[in-house]
Scaffold this active site. Structure first.
Site, short mmCIF file in Angstrom:
data_model
loop_
_atom_site.label_atom_id
_atom_site.label_comp_id
_atom_site.label_asym_id
_atom_site.label_seq_id
_atom_site.Cartn_x
_atom_site.Cartn_y
_atom_site.Cartn_z
N CYS A 297 -2.99 11.05 1.37
CA CYS A 297 -2.36 9.77 1.00
C CYS A 297 -1.00 9.99 0.35
CB CYS A 297 -3.28 9.02 0.04
SG CYS A 297 -4.95 8.95 0.67
N LYS B 136 0.83 -1.22 0.00
CA LYS B 136 0.00 0.00 0.00
C LYS B 136 0.87 1.27 0.00
CE LYS B 136 -2.92 3.11 0.33
NZ LYS B 136 -4.18 3.52 0.80
#
Ligand code: SAJ
Length: 406
Positions: free
Chosen positions: A255, A201
């Site tokens: 993010c 991720k």
């Protein structure tokens, strides 16, 4: 029944998606106001397709509460900021959520961490919390990492269609959680171990950050020597193995502008490219501010109050301002002691900064130089209103004669 912990940008759509696909879901958030808004039938942020999904989930019986539920499956979806000094992941919200889960969960429960964490975080911070509560992982509690991958602006589609990763100590546990996500996910779901899932991720978002930094660096080279970076990227991308992203006024959101720092924090001597890339991206709002001063000088403008920033959100067509390049630029402006820039964003209804407008026409009437910080559809549909103005187009969307670029 699944108890989704944290009803923010990821937890809410995930809870709604599961509920509307036949899973019994109760969503928990410690923010009573947010829970009350959801219980009043309103969503808490704007996202394409979210309201329809919300209606389907309500019909299917989804519930929102502030307390943790006694159940067999928990999905933890709370924020993971980074420590600005050490750059390391700050796992305090995940740890707090898992502590609360431990207070109520029965033996045999599965705890799924969806929040993005750096490799080793679950080992270092989450396992001890479970063990301190007298549980043996793998016997009494199953621990799983299922990082999300959905992109704000297209979350509902991507929840349905993206491939996913599930990390578990025990393959059989991973397969069980895969079955749960398969209730709605049409993509491929890979089962691996927890640390691999954590790393993948973070790597995905780091790849994008480094690629954007490369495009931003190209923009600076091209500005320095008067070349057209957009034309150059377009031609390069016609090569079968080249795919450069687009330069812009900075990288925001929770993010891409955050997760790569986790790697820098944990492996400082091994992350030179990543570290420089993050600095390049973080330097873009300042670069834009310098461009504004250059353009003002070139056009004999002296009053910064006649300059307007179009867009406050971190990217187009969302209402999320976290780490937004415009906010970074405004901070930088304050350091230069030259405050007064005007600001407008159709997605931000509340007053959040000084000199903020809530009407496009009024905003445009009050400025001579418009800086397109965010490429919302609204401005693309109103390009004719920019005629006669000086324009600094940070996204190359304008197409008008004489427009400035970064
Ligand atoms: N940006 C550029 N140039 C580009 C693309 C983006 O400057 O060519 C800027 C945007 O304007 C924005 C920032 O980067 O300020 C980030 O936007 P984004 O659209 O690239 O990504 P996010 O942060 O909205 O979502 C990302 C996605 N990750 C990847 O594409 C690898 C998403 O799939 C993740 O689920 C999400 O992070 C997350 O939650 O981690």
């Amino acid at each position: 029944m699944v108890n989704v912990i944290g009803l923010g940008y990821i937890g809410l759509p995930t809870a709604l998606m599961m509920a509307s696909h036949g899973v019994e879901v109760i969503g928990t958030d410690y923010n009573a106001e947010l829970v009350a808004t959801l219980n009043a039938g309103k969503t808490t942020f704007k996202e394409h397709g979210l309201d329809e999904l919300f209606r389907d989930a309500l019909k299917a019986g989804v519930k929102f509460v502030t307390d943790y539920q006694v159940t067999d499956t928990y999905i933890v979806s709370v924020p993971t900021p980074y420590d600005k000094f050490s750059k390391k992941v700050d796992a305090c919200y995940v740890v707090a959520a898992v502590k609360e889960v431990m207070r109520v969960c029965p033996k045999g429960a599965t705890v799924v961490i969806e929040s993005t964490v750096s490799p080793g975080t679950i080992e270092k911070y989450i396992r001890p919390v479970i063990e301190e509560n007298g549980f043996t992982i793998g016997e009494d509690i199953n621990l799983v990492h299922a990082p999300e991958r959905i992109i704000p602006g297209n979350m509902v589609y991507e929840l349905l269609h993206n491939n996913r990763t599930i990390g578990a100590d025990d393959k059989a546990v991973g397969e069980k959680v895969k079955e749960l996500y398969s209730s709605f996910c049409q993509g491929e779901i890979v089962v691996t171990d927890i640390k691999t899932a954590e790393m993948t991720k973070v790597v995905e978002n780091t790849f994008r950050a480094v690629n954007i930094a490369f495009a931003n660096e190209l923009a600076k080279i091209c500005r320095h020597d008067n070349m057209d970076v957009y034309e150059i990227i377009k031609i390069c991308n016609m090569h079968p193995r080249v795919n450069i992203l687009q330069p812009g006024p900075g990288v925001g959101g929770h993010c891409i502008s955050v997760d790569p720092w986790f790697l820098v924090g944990d492996y400082p001597s091994l992350t030179k490219v990543i570290n420089e890339s993050m600095k390049t991206n973080d330097g873009m709002p300042d670069f834009v501010l310098n461009r504004i001063y250059e353009i003002m000088k070139e056009n004999g403008m002296t009053d910064v109050k006649r300059v307007g920033l179009y867009g406050l959100t971190y990217k187009e067509n969302v209402d999320d301002m976290r780490e937004s390049p415009t906010l970074q630029l405004l901070e930088s402006q304050e350091r230069h002691l030259a405050t007064g820039l005007k600001v407008y964003d159709p997605f931000i209804e509340k007053d959040v900064v000084d000199n903020q407008y809530h009407d496009l026409d009024e905003f445009l009437d009050s400025v001579d130089l418009v800086v397109i910080m965010v490429k919302h559809n609204e401005i693309k549909e109103n390009m004719d209103k920019l005629k006669g103005k000086l324009v600094l187009d940070c996204h190359n969307i304008c197409g008008l004669e004489g427009v400035y670029h970064i």
